[in-house]
Scaffold this motif. Structure first.
Motif, PDB file in Angstrom:
ATOM      1  N   GLN A  79     117.743  -5.744-129.760  1.00  0.00           N
ATOM      2  CA  GLN A  79     118.157  -4.590-130.562  1.00  0.00           C
ATOM      3  C   GLN A  79     119.651  -4.649-130.877  1.00  0.00           C
ATOM      4  N   ALA A  80     120.449  -4.921-129.849  1.00  0.00           N
ATOM      5  CA  ALA A  80     121.901  -4.950-130.030  1.00  0.00           C
ATOM      6  C   ALA A  80     122.326  -6.054-130.992  1.00  0.00           C
ATOM      7  N   LYS A  81     121.652  -7.192-130.930  1.00  0.00           N
ATOM      8  CA  LYS A  81     122.035  -8.330-131.769  1.00  0.00           C
ATOM      9  C   LYS A  81     121.506  -8.238-133.198  1.00  0.00           C
ATOM     10  N   TYR A  82     120.261  -7.745-133.358  1.00  0.00           N
ATOM     11  CA  TYR A  82     119.588  -7.915-134.641  1.00  0.00           C
ATOM     12  C   TYR A  82     119.081  -6.645-135.320  1.00  0.00           C
ATOM     13  N   GLN A  83     118.856  -5.585-134.577  1.00  0.00           N
ATOM     14  CA  GLN A  83     118.252  -4.406-135.198  1.00  0.00           C
ATOM     15  C   GLN A  83     119.288  -3.614-135.975  1.00  0.00           C
ATOM     16  N   LYS A  84     118.922  -3.291-137.199  1.00  0.00           N
ATOM     17  CA  LYS A  84     119.782  -2.494-138.056  1.00  0.00           C
ATOM     18  C   LYS A  84     119.212  -1.082-138.142  1.00  0.00           C
ATOM     19  N   GLU A  85     120.058  -0.132-138.484  1.00  0.00           N
ATOM     20  CA  GLU A  85     119.588   1.240-138.690  1.00  0.00           C
ATOM     21  C   GLU A  85     118.638   1.248-139.888  1.00  0.00           C
TER      22      GLU A  85
END
Length: 102
Positions: A79-85
């Motif tokens: 999530q921290a590396k790849y997930q966008k809002e």
């Protein structure tokens, strides 16, 4: 339809699953919400299915452990590396395609 013996079928299905997971790991640009909107499932669904399959066999596999198998790392790290809002458009599409999911 082509049929194989049970062991060969199991091995082919396992190979296809591993390839799907590898593909999803490589395609970090594809967000889960986009997968849900287009295909009706995402990495988390795949993780849940794996955990459910383990449970059906009497095996302990937590949601976090299953997600780490699918994501190739702890979920929070992914999530921290790849997930966008999610954009308002993505959220609206999800609400339309999965009205009871949230």
């Amino acid at each position: 339809m082509k049929s194989f013996d049970a062991q060969t079928t199991l091995e082919l299905e396992a190979a296809a699953f591993r390839r799907l997971v590898e593909h999803l790991r490589e395609r970090t640009d594809v967000q889960n919400i986009d997968l849900m909107n287009l295909a009706g499932f995402c990495r988390n669904c795949l993780s849940n299915w794996m955990a459910e399959a383990a449970s059906a066999k009497g095996l302990a596999l937590s949601k976090d452990e299953a997600r780490e198998i699918v994501y190739g790392m702890p979920y929070r790290e992914w999530q921290a590396k790849y997930q966008k809002e999610a954009t308002p458009e993505q959220k609206a599409a999800l609400a339309k395609s999965h009205p009871h999911s949230h």
